[in-house]
Design a protein around this motif. Structure first.
Motif, mmCIF file in Angstrom:
data_model
loop_
_atom_site.group_PDB
_atom_site.id
_atom_site.type_symbol
_atom_site.label_atom_id
_atom_site.label_comp_id
_atom_site.label_asym_id
_atom_site.label_seq_id
_atom_site.Cartn_x
_atom_site.Cartn_y
_atom_site.Cartn_z
ATOM 1 N N GLY A 35 32.271 35.346 39.766
ATOM 2 C CA GLY A 35 31.986 34.946 38.390
ATOM 3 C C GLY A 35 33.057 35.443 37.429
ATOM 4 N N TRP A 36 34.257 35.645 37.942
ATOM 5 C CA TRP A 36 35.373 36.128 37.131
ATOM 6 C C TRP A 36 36.213 34.948 36.664
ATOM 7 N N SER A 37 37.002 35.178 35.645
ATOM 8 C CA SER A 37 37.916 34.129 35.191
ATOM 9 C C SER A 37 39.287 34.332 35.828
ATOM 10 N N ILE A 38 40.026 33.250 35.882
ATOM 11 C CA ILE A 38 41.414 33.331 36.332
ATOM 12 C C ILE A 38 42.247 33.555 35.078
ATOM 13 N N HIS A 39 42.820 34.743 34.970
ATOM 14 C CA HIS A 39 43.579 35.116 33.775
ATOM 15 C C HIS A 39 44.904 34.369 33.698
ATOM 16 N N ARG A 40 45.570 34.282 34.834
ATOM 17 C CA ARG A 40 46.882 33.642 34.880
ATOM 18 C C ARG A 40 47.055 33.026 36.260
ATOM 19 N N GLN A 41 47.666 31.842 36.319
ATOM 20 C CA GLN A 41 47.881 31.207 37.614
ATOM 21 C C GLN A 41 49.057 30.258 37.566
ATOM 22 N N ASP A 42 49.868 30.298 38.617
ATOM 23 C CA ASP A 42 50.875 29.265 38.861
ATOM 24 C C ASP A 42 50.918 29.057 40.371
ATOM 25 N N ALA A 43 51.880 28.351 40.883
ATOM 26 C CA ALA A 43 51.920 28.044 42.312
ATOM 27 C C ALA A 43 52.122 29.283 43.176
ATOM 28 N N ASP A 44 52.683 30.344 42.615
ATOM 29 C CA ASP A 44 53.020 31.527 43.401
ATOM 30 C C ASP A 44 52.157 32.750 43.123
ATOM 31 N N TRP A 45 51.323 32.722 42.082
ATOM 32 C CA TRP A 45 50.627 33.945 41.663
ATOM 33 C C TRP A 45 49.393 33.599 40.849
ATOM 34 N N ALA A 46 48.357 34.381 41.022
ATOM 35 C CA ALA A 46 47.179 34.284 40.162
ATOM 36 C C ALA A 46 46.611 35.680 39.980
ATOM 37 N N ALA A 47 46.058 35.937 38.816
ATOM 38 C CA ALA A 47 45.390 37.206 38.530
ATOM 39 C C ALA A 47 43.968 36.892 38.087
ATOM 40 N N LEU A 48 42.998 37.568 38.693
ATOM 41 C CA LEU A 48 41.592 37.363 38.375
ATOM 42 C C LEU A 48 41.116 38.469 37.443
ATOM 43 N N ASP A 49 40.398 38.087 36.424
ATOM 44 C CA ASP A 49 39.925 39.010 35.399
ATOM 45 C C ASP A 49 38.441 39.281 35.589
ATOM 46 N N ALA A 50 38.115 40.533 35.912
ATOM 47 C CA ALA A 50 36.716 40.930 36.086
ATOM 48 C C ALA A 50 35.988 41.024 34.743
ATOM 49 N N GLY A 51 36.725 41.006 33.643
ATOM 50 C CA GLY A 51 36.119 41.021 32.324
ATOM 51 C C GLY A 51 35.879 42.400 31.756
ATOM 52 N N GLU A 52 36.072 43.432 32.559
ATOM 53 C CA GLU A 52 35.883 44.800 32.104
ATOM 54 C C GLU A 52 36.660 45.731 33.021
ATOM 55 N N GLY A 53 36.808 46.948 32.613
ATOM 56 C CA GLY A 53 37.498 47.929 33.436
ATOM 57 C C GLY A 53 38.991 47.701 33.488
ATOM 58 N N VAL A 54 39.641 48.357 34.445
ATOM 59 C CA VAL A 54 41.095 48.279 34.535
ATOM 60 C C VAL A 54 41.575 47.714 35.875
ATOM 61 N N GLY A 55 40.666 47.304 36.749
ATOM 62 C CA GLY A 55 41.056 46.768 38.040
ATOM 63 C C GLY A 55 41.113 45.248 38.025
ATOM 64 N N TYR A 56 41.917 44.703 38.929
ATOM 65 C CA TYR A 56 42.024 43.249 39.065
ATOM 66 C C TYR A 56 42.337 42.910 40.515
ATOM 67 N N ILE A 57 42.140 41.656 40.850
ATOM 68 C CA ILE A 57 42.576 41.106 42.125
ATOM 69 C C ILE A 57 43.609 40.042 41.796
#
Length: 129
Positions: A35-57
């Protein structure tokens, strides 16, 4: 300044980066699973935003990616890590993960944990406490 801008202007983030042959597929899978948002994405990279805290995938494209084996076997591609996610209803969340593209692993070492494979073959666990 908005809360989202404040959050992403921080400089104390830490994260886990997962290799995959297709960034979009894996980013969409984990975003929907958690249920997280995709903060940034292109063909080579994506960052998932948990919406809180300081960790990401994050997901990075690796054209030479080889699926790990689970459980591990000598001489076969090993997993480098796995992700654990706590859930409240294990059976329902396993069913939902499968509908999103996960596969239930053949080997299940614990009663309150389910090992699944994401669409790129990375093992991950859903568990209850």
């Amino acid at each position: 300044m908005s809360l989202e801008t404040d959050r992403w202007s921080r400089h104390n983030f830490w994260g886990v980066v997962i290799d995959a042959p297709d960034v979009a597929v894996l980013a969409r899978f984990y975003a929907q699973l958690r249920g997280w948002s995709i903060h940034r994405q292109d063909a080579d990279w994506a960052a998932l935003d948990a919406g809180e805290g300081v960790g990401y995938i994050a997901i990075q494209r690796n054209p030479d990616y080889v699926r790990p084996t689970w459980p591990s076997r000598p001489g076969a591609q090993q997993m480098m890590l796995h992700l654990d996610f706590e859930v409240t209803d294990l059976d329902a969340e396993v069913d939902r993960a499968v509908r999103l593209g996960a596969t239930v692993a053949d080997v299940q070492p614990q009663d309150d944990v389910r090992v699944l494979l994401d669409p790129a073959g990375h093992p991950f666990c859903l568990y209850t406490s």
